[in-house]
Scaffold this motif. Structure first.
Motif, PDB file in Angstrom:
ATOM      1  N   UNK A 236      43.139  36.253  39.610  1.00 20.83           N
ATOM      2  CA  UNK A 236      44.525  36.409  39.200  1.00 20.83           C
ATOM      3  C   UNK A 236      45.126  37.720  39.664  1.00 20.83           C
ATOM      4  N   UNK A 237      44.384  38.818  39.470  1.00 23.39           N
ATOM      5  CA  UNK A 237      44.863  40.132  39.927  1.00 23.39           C
ATOM      6  C   UNK A 237      45.028  40.154  41.447  1.00 23.39           C
ATOM      7  N   UNK A 238      44.051  39.575  42.143  1.00 18.32           N
ATOM      8  CA  UNK A 238      44.077  39.580  43.610  1.00 18.32           C
ATOM      9  C   UNK A 238      45.252  38.754  44.150  1.00 18.32           C
ATOM     10  N   UNK A 239      45.367  37.518  43.702  1.00 21.55           N
ATOM     11  CA  UNK A 239      46.434  36.644  44.201  1.00 21.55           C
ATOM     12  C   UNK A 239      47.812  37.134  43.759  1.00 21.55           C
ATOM     13  N   UNK A 240      47.874  37.714  42.545  1.00 21.79           N
ATOM     14  CA  UNK A 240      49.141  38.246  42.060  1.00 21.79           C
ATOM     15  C   UNK A 240      49.638  39.411  42.885  1.00 21.79           C
ATOM     16  N   UNK A 296      39.835  45.405  30.514  1.00 20.53           N
ATOM     17  CA  UNK A 296      38.946  46.307  31.247  1.00 20.53           C
ATOM     18  C   UNK A 296      39.309  46.321  32.732  1.00 20.53           C
ATOM     19  N   UNK A 297      39.458  45.134  33.330  1.00 20.88           N
ATOM     20  CA  UNK A 297      39.786  45.048  34.756  1.00 20.88           C
ATOM     21  C   UNK A 297      41.173  45.625  35.024  1.00 20.88           C
ATOM     22  N   UNK A 298      42.149  45.257  34.179  1.00 24.25           N
ATOM     23  CA  UNK A 298      43.518  45.737  34.357  1.00 24.25           C
ATOM     24  C   UNK A 298      43.617  47.250  34.245  1.00 24.25           C
ATOM     25  N   UNK A 299      42.925  47.817  33.280  1.00 20.06           N
ATOM     26  CA  UNK A 299      42.966  49.269  33.095  1.00 20.06           C
ATOM     27  C   UNK A 299      42.292  49.998  34.253  1.00 20.06           C
ATOM     28  N   UNK A 300      41.218  49.427  34.781  1.00 19.05           N
ATOM     29  CA  UNK A 300      40.544  50.024  35.938  1.00 19.05           C
ATOM     30  C   UNK A 300      41.474  50.021  37.154  1.00 19.05           C
ATOM     31  N   UNK A 301      42.158  48.907  37.370  1.00 23.61           N
ATOM     32  CA  UNK A 301      43.124  48.825  38.469  1.00 23.61           C
ATOM     33  C   UNK A 301      44.260  49.820  38.268  1.00 23.61           C
ATOM     34  N   UNK A 302      44.737  49.922  37.026  1.00 25.76           N
ATOM     35  CA  UNK A 302      45.831  50.848  36.715  1.00 25.76           C
ATOM     36  C   UNK A 302      45.426  52.278  37.047  1.00 25.76           C
TER      37      UNK A 302
END
Length: 316
Positions: A236-240, A296-302
């Motif tokens: 989702x993060x990648x395609x988004x 966890x994934x979203x915060x790491x990306x942020x």
């Protein structure tokens, strides 16, 4: 100011709290079992009330000023994740109940956590808030039918019953919150200081209860469940990010849409799963695990994106 600062700091540590709650819920379930299945809808209603107090009529009017960006974001939110979840379920040959839970949470976009992560990533906060408002309203109709379309062959799903639940859990508290802010702005302002932290608290209670209640199932199937949930959100993060980039959107827009697509309203997924699939104990489990992993994934990306933004500023 000091109280607001403390509340914001505690709220921004949401990923850490999620991880700790996940560990404690599986290690000592009795800590969270008191919350009860019946309290999930109440907790989510309070979360939606708090979200409503952070929104205004002007936020919805933003759709008219930036219709293309909002339409693109909403399209990605409701198309990418449910289809990706269905693909994962097929490829990994997930058990029927686990597949339904994964598809259900993938069909529940939005949630206040994404707004916080977009802010931490240095993205377009106004766009994020606007998308949250729009996707929350659209979810009333779209989420039940997406779940029925992608997961109906696994288990019998009543989209009308799901729609009715979302109406009561989401729309009514949201309208009350927006109206409160509109007609009683002073008290709404005071209450809104604490509403993000209160939302985090109830999400943690819901996550803790579902993980504790489903401990045996989760530990029995943890490898398959963890892999499917992590792949769901990473995709989702990648395609988004990639899809808007392919049509030449600015990086700040791509980062915002990546977070909005990759992060789900897991609380809504857990509430619907617990109410409508109570006889199928595995359905809520992917929703609860999703709440931990997407933060966890979203915060790491942020953190990575915010660092890149700061480095770019330093080079100017």
């Amino acid at each position: 100011m000091m109280i607001r600062s403390l509340v914001n700091r505690a709220t921004n540590l949401f990923p850490l709290w999620s991880l700790l709650v996940g560990v404690f819920a599986l290690y000592e379930p009795s800590i969270f079992l008191w919350y009860g299945k019946e309290s999930i809808s109440v907790g989510l209603g309070i979360i939606m009330l708090g979200m409503g107090m952070t929104l205004s009529v002007e936020d919805f009017a933003e759709v008219l000023r930036k219709p293309k960006l909002v339409a693109l974001g909403a399209l990605l939110q409701f198309s990418v994740m449910p289809a990706w979840a269905a693909f994962i379920s097929f490829i990994f040959e997930l058990p029927a109940e686990m597949a339904v839970g994964l598809i259900l949470v993938a069909s529940c976009p939005g949630g206040t956590a994404s707004n916080v992560v977009v802010f931490l990533a240095g993205g377009r906060v106004a766009l994020s808030v606007c998308l949250t408002a729009c996707s929350t309203l659209l979810a009333i109709v779209v989420t039940p039918w997406l779940t029925h379309f992608y997961a109906g062959h696994y288990l019998p799903i009543d989209p009308w019953a799901l729609m009715k639940s979302i109406f009561y859990i989401v729309l009514i508290p949201l309208i009350v919150g927006v109206s409160w802010k509109k007609f009683y702005p002073k008290t709404a302002l005071r209450a809104s200081v604490f509403s993000p932290l209160l939302s985090v608290l109830f999400i943690l209670l819901i996550v803790g209860f579902v993980l504790a209640a489903k401990k045996e199932i989760i530990l029995k199937h943890w490898q398959t469940m963890l892999m499917s949930v992590v792949v769901l959100h990473l995709g989702g993060f990648f395609l988004g990010f990639v899809i808007p980039r392919l049509i030449r959107q600015k990086k700040s827009v791509c980062r915002t849409l990546s977070i909005e697509v990759g992060m789900q309203n897991s609380g809504l997924g857990m509430a619907l799963a617990s109410k409508h699939f109570s006889a199928m104990p595995m359905v809520p489990a992917p929703c609860a695990l999703s709440a931990v992993m997407h933060c966890i994934i979203g915060s790491a990306l942020a953190a990575v994106w915010n660092r890149e933004k700061q480095d770019a500023k330093n080079l100017e």
